[in-house]
Motif scaffolding. Sequence first.
Motif, PDB file in Angstrom:
ATOM      1  N   LEU A   1      -7.575  -1.940  -3.702  1.00  8.62           N
ATOM      2  CA  LEU A   1      -9.011  -2.149  -3.871  1.00  8.62           C
ATOM      3  C   LEU A   1      -9.849  -1.355  -2.871  1.00  8.62           C
ATOM      4  CD1 LEU A   1      -9.103  -5.996  -4.597  1.00  8.62           C
ATOM      5  CD2 LEU A   1      -9.420  -4.122  -6.225  1.00  8.62           C
ATOM      6  N   CYS A   2      -9.215  -0.787  -1.863  1.00  7.31           N
ATOM      7  CA  CYS A   2      -9.959   0.014  -0.884  1.00  7.31           C
ATOM      8  C   CYS A   2     -10.377   1.337  -1.533  1.00  7.31           C
ATOM      9  CB  CYS A   2      -9.095   0.287   0.344  1.00  7.31           C
ATOM     10  SG  CYS A   2      -9.908   1.344   1.566  1.00  7.31           S
ATOM     11  N   PRO A   3     -11.661   1.651  -1.584  1.00 10.76           N
ATOM     12  CA  PRO A   3     -12.110   2.865  -2.272  1.00 10.76           C
ATOM     13  C   PRO A   3     -11.725   4.159  -1.570  1.00 10.76           C
ATOM     14  CG  PRO A   3     -13.957   1.793  -1.180  1.00 10.76           C
ATOM     15  CD  PRO A   3     -12.793   0.854  -1.073  1.00 10.76           C
ATOM     16  N   SER A   4     -11.261   4.067  -0.318  1.00  9.53           N
ATOM     17  CA  SER A   4     -10.937   5.274   0.446  1.00  9.53           C
ATOM     18  C   SER A   4      -9.457   5.630   0.419  1.00  9.53           C
ATOM     19  CB  SER A   4     -11.406   5.112   1.895  1.00  9.53           C
ATOM     20  OG  SER A   4     -12.804   4.900   1.946  1.00  9.53           O
ATOM     21  N   THR A   5      -8.650   4.894  -0.346  1.00 10.73           N
ATOM     22  CA  THR A   5      -7.241   5.269  -0.533  1.00 10.73           C
ATOM     23  C   THR A   5      -7.064   5.860  -1.923  1.00 10.73           C
ATOM     24  OG1 THR A   5      -6.637   3.069  -1.373  1.00 10.73           O
ATOM     25  CG2 THR A   5      -6.390   3.458   1.002  1.00 10.73           C
ATOM     26  N   GLY A   6      -6.269   6.939  -1.982  1.00 12.02           N
ATOM     27  CA  GLY A   6      -5.993   7.549  -3.280  1.00 12.02           C
ATOM     28  C   GLY A   6      -4.701   7.069  -3.885  1.00 12.02           C
ATOM     29  N   ALA A   7      -3.825   6.522  -3.050  1.00 13.42           N
ATOM     30  CA  ALA A   7      -2.534   6.004  -3.502  1.00 13.42           C
ATOM     31  C   ALA A   7      -2.112   4.891  -2.549  1.00 13.42           C
ATOM     32  CB  ALA A   7      -1.478   7.104  -3.540  1.00 13.42           C
ATOM     33  N   VAL A   8      -1.091   4.157  -2.944  1.00 12.86           N
ATOM     34  CA  VAL A   8      -0.587   3.030  -2.155  1.00 12.86           C
ATOM     35  C   VAL A   8       0.935   3.136  -2.097  1.00 12.86           C
ATOM     36  CG1 VAL A   8      -0.331   0.517  -2.074  1.00 12.86           C
ATOM     37  CG2 VAL A   8      -2.521   1.524  -2.741  1.00 12.86           C
ATOM     38  N   THR A   9       1.495   2.904  -0.925  1.00 15.35           N
ATOM     39  CA  THR A   9       2.948   2.922  -0.749  1.00 15.35           C
ATOM     40  C   THR A   9       3.442   1.524  -0.413  1.00 15.35           C
ATOM     41  OG1 THR A   9       2.777   5.155   0.172  1.00 15.35           O
ATOM     42  CG2 THR A   9       4.881   4.027   0.446  1.00 15.35           C
ATOM     43  N   THR A  10       4.509   1.085  -1.064  1.00 12.13           N
ATOM     44  CA  THR A  10       5.106  -0.207  -0.737  1.00 12.13           C
ATOM     45  C   THR A  10       5.976  -0.092   0.508  1.00 12.13           C
ATOM     46  OG1 THR A  10       7.158   0.110  -1.982  1.00 12.13           O
ATOM     47  CG2 THR A  10       5.248  -0.730  -3.208  1.00 12.13           C
ATOM     48  N   ARG A  11       6.238  -1.222   1.127  1.00 12.41           N
ATOM     49  CA  ARG A  11       7.237  -1.240   2.204  1.00 12.41           C
ATOM     50  C   ARG A  11       8.598  -0.896   1.603  1.00 12.41           C
ATOM     51  NH1 ARG A  11       8.368  -6.304   6.364  1.00 12.41           N
ATOM     52  NH2 ARG A  11       9.884  -5.244   7.717  1.00 12.41           N
ATOM     53  N   THR A  12       9.442  -0.225   2.372  1.00 15.27           N
ATOM     54  CA  THR A  12      10.741   0.198   1.865  1.00 15.27           C
ATOM     55  C   THR A  12      11.592  -1.004   1.476  1.00 15.27           C
ATOM     56  OG1 THR A  12      10.707   2.175   3.244  1.00 15.27           O
ATOM     57  CG2 THR A  12      12.845   1.491   2.383  1.00 15.27           C
ATOM     58  N   SER A  13      12.107  -0.981   0.252  1.00 18.06           N
ATOM     59  CA  SER A  13      12.905  -2.100  -0.242  1.00 18.06           C
ATOM     60  C   SER A  13      14.303  -1.642  -0.633  1.00 18.06           C
ATOM     61  CB  SER A  13      12.225  -2.763  -1.448  1.00 18.06           C
ATOM     62  OG  SER A  13      12.101  -1.859  -2.531  1.00 18.06           O
ATOM     63  N   LEU A  14      15.183  -2.609  -0.712  1.00 20.27           N
ATOM     64  CA  LEU A  14      16.548  -2.435  -1.211  1.00 20.27           C
ATOM     65  C   LEU A  14      16.677  -3.184  -2.531  1.00 20.27           C
ATOM     66  CD1 LEU A  14      18.048  -3.311   2.221  1.00 20.27           C
ATOM     67  CD2 LEU A  14      18.581  -1.149   1.108  1.00 20.27           C
ATOM     68  N   ILE A  15      17.703  -2.889  -3.270  1.00 23.52           N
ATOM     69  CA  ILE A  15      17.898  -3.590  -4.545  1.00 23.52           C
ATOM     70  C   ILE A  15      17.979  -5.099  -4.319  1.00 23.52           C
ATOM     71  CG2 ILE A  15      19.540  -3.991  -6.425  1.00 23.52           C
ATOM     72  CD1 ILE A  15      20.141  -1.031  -6.412  1.00 23.52           C
ATOM     73  N   ASP A  16      18.676  -5.524  -3.264  1.00 25.22           N
ATOM     74  CA  ASP A  16      18.850  -6.953  -3.012  1.00 25.22           C
ATOM     75  C   ASP A  16      18.013  -7.461  -1.839  1.00 25.22           C
ATOM     76  OD1 ASP A  16      20.758  -7.278  -5.081  1.00 25.22           O
ATOM     77  OD2 ASP A  16      22.309  -6.434  -3.787  1.00 25.22           O
ATOM     78  N   GLY A  17      17.120  -6.657  -1.307  1.00 25.54           N
ATOM     79  CA  GLY A  17      16.324  -7.074  -0.161  1.00 25.54           C
ATOM     80  C   GLY A  17      17.078  -6.899   1.145  1.00 25.54           C
ATOM     81  N   PHE A  18      16.344  -6.894   2.248  1.00 25.05           N
ATOM     82  CA  PHE A  18      16.928  -6.721   3.575  1.00 25.05           C
ATOM     83  C   PHE A  18      17.007  -8.073   4.275  1.00 25.05           C
ATOM     84  CE2 PHE A  18      16.573  -5.856   8.156  1.00 25.05           C
ATOM     85  CZ  PHE A  18      17.585  -4.922   8.314  1.00 25.05           C
ATOM     86  N   PRO A  19      18.128  -8.380   4.915  1.00 23.11           N
ATOM     87  CA  PRO A  19      18.263  -9.684   5.595  1.00 23.11           C
ATOM     88  C   PRO A  19      17.442  -9.739   6.878  1.00 23.11           C
ATOM     89  CG  PRO A  19      20.231  -8.353   5.957  1.00 23.11           C
ATOM     90  CD  PRO A  19      19.375  -7.590   4.984  1.00 23.11           C
ATOM     91  N   HIS A  20      16.157  -9.948   6.720  1.00 20.42           N
ATOM     92  CA  HIS A  20      15.233  -9.958   7.851  1.00 20.42           C
ATOM     93  C   HIS A  20      15.484 -11.180   8.738  1.00 20.42           C
ATOM     94  CE1 HIS A  20      11.445  -9.405  10.020  1.00 20.42           C
ATOM     95  NE2 HIS A  20      11.234 -10.702   9.873  1.00 20.42           N
TER      96      HIS A  20
ATOM     97  N   GLY B   1      13.666  -3.944  10.199  1.00 20.51           N
ATOM     98  CA  GLY B   1      14.464  -3.338   9.140  1.00 20.51           C
ATOM     99  C   GLY B   1      13.572  -3.058   7.955  1.00 20.51           C
ATOM    100  N   TYR B   2      14.135  -3.141   6.785  1.00 23.00           N
ATOM    101  CA  TYR B   2      13.382  -2.905   5.562  1.00 23.00           C
ATOM    102  C   TYR B   2      12.741  -4.208   5.087  1.00 23.00           C
ATOM    103  CZ  TYR B   2      16.421   1.191   5.793  1.00 23.00           C
ATOM    104  OH  TYR B   2      17.081   2.314   6.208  1.00 23.00           O
ATOM    105  N   SER B   3      12.085  -4.134   3.930  1.00 22.98           N
ATOM    106  CA  SER B   3      11.406  -5.311   3.405  1.00 22.98           C
ATOM    107  C   SER B   3      12.404  -6.403   3.024  1.00 22.98           C
ATOM    108  CB  SER B   3      10.576  -4.943   2.183  1.00 22.98           C
ATOM    109  OG  SER B   3       9.976  -6.094   1.629  1.00 22.98           O
ATOM    110  N   PRO B   4      12.070  -7.666   3.301  1.00 23.35           N
ATOM    111  CA  PRO B   4      12.921  -8.761   2.815  1.00 23.35           C
ATOM    112  C   PRO B   4      12.807  -8.950   1.308  1.00 23.35           C
ATOM    113  CG  PRO B   4      10.982  -9.637   3.922  1.00 23.35           C
ATOM    114  CD  PRO B   4      10.959  -8.152   4.138  1.00 23.35           C
ATOM    115  N   LEU B   5      11.785  -8.347   0.695  1.00 19.61           N
ATOM    116  CA  LEU B   5      11.601  -8.492  -0.746  1.00 19.61           C
ATOM    117  C   LEU B   5      12.428  -7.435  -1.487  1.00 19.61           C
ATOM    118  CD1 LEU B   5       7.712  -8.965  -0.950  1.00 19.61           C
ATOM    119  CD2 LEU B   5       9.488 -10.649  -0.417  1.00 19.61           C
ATOM    120  N   PRO B   6      13.176  -7.817  -2.505  1.00 20.05           N
ATOM    121  CA  PRO B   6      13.971  -6.842  -3.258  1.00 20.05           C
ATOM    122  C   PRO B   6      13.086  -5.967  -4.140  1.00 20.05           C
ATOM    123  CG  PRO B   6      14.132  -8.989  -4.290  1.00 20.05           C
ATOM    124  CD  PRO B   6      13.348  -9.188  -3.022  1.00 20.05           C
TER     125      PRO B   6
END
Length: 356
Positions: free
Chosen positions: A30-49, A101-106
Amino acid sequence: MPPRLSFHPPLLNTASPWATTEAHLRDLLLCPSTGAVTTRTSLIDGFPHSPDRHRYAFFDPATGKASSSGTFSGPPEDSNTNVTDAKDTADAPLATLNTLGYSPLPLSQYLSIISSLSSAATSTPPKTIIISVTGSPAEISTCHNLIQTFSSSTSCPFPLAMEINLSCPNIPNLPPPAYSSSSLTSYLDALPSNPSIPIGIKIPPYTHAGQFDSLVASLLGTTTTIPSPTSFSISIPASKLSFLTATNTLGSCILLDSLDSSGGYQETLPGEGIGGMAGPPLHPLALGNVATLRRRFDQDPRLVHLEIIGVGGVYNGEGYKRMRHVGARAVGIATALGRRGVEVFTSIEDEIKSAW
């Protein structure tokens, strides 16, 4: 040639703790000054944070002292909103050190989040979402198949791209793959020859010419001297890629807190305290990496198509302009986002007077 990564304005966030949750991604979209958005790095099964092991701290690059607010573990344990340290003056740029580490979300959860963000597709055309992933070469192939299939489905309201994070030391028993020619080659071999979505790789900081030589050799599919340019009809690994994100955090760094009673020091972050540094101290190295990569790519017509997302220590309009000057197609921000929230993007646009 692979599909081009194209968006405007050329300013975005990069994979970081502040791009973990649906709330984060919605704010960025929703920020008008970004042209794209990047997600946090994820794994197929998530990272054991583990919130006890995986933490980050802001610190003053001039003094080396950590912020008085202590350390953070990042979402989901910490707040889902962007972190702003009210005890520090807003004008002083802060750096970060992390053992995260990486994202806890898969990956599947990020695809579900993207589907649910259709109401945030307010721009025309909708903003590109770069899904950052990592894992083994076989897992990356699976990630690509999942993202590509989702991208062509009716439930995906955004153009998608895939970033392969090859710059973190969190893959068991392996160094960051982009530091190893053979490891990098194994990832490039796992990619499709004719991708339908833009694919890029995120690389760590390079500190000597041999590392750039190794990267270029891997992109060209040779471990010997770089040959003279040949016909584009000959497929090389670089023909599978649309962009590189340069650069990630600088590893093997440490923060120490003073112990007033004894005159000694203790590690700010858990364990041995060794982590990856980001923010203003990384900026000159990041600029040098982007400048060197752009020169190297422009010297060979087989590599000239590769766009660079320049990342490292940008927190204001001057930093943005420096990154663009050395050849970044777009500029990514992480630490300043964690410090100031999405307002940092609006502030940069104001400072440069929208002269992208």
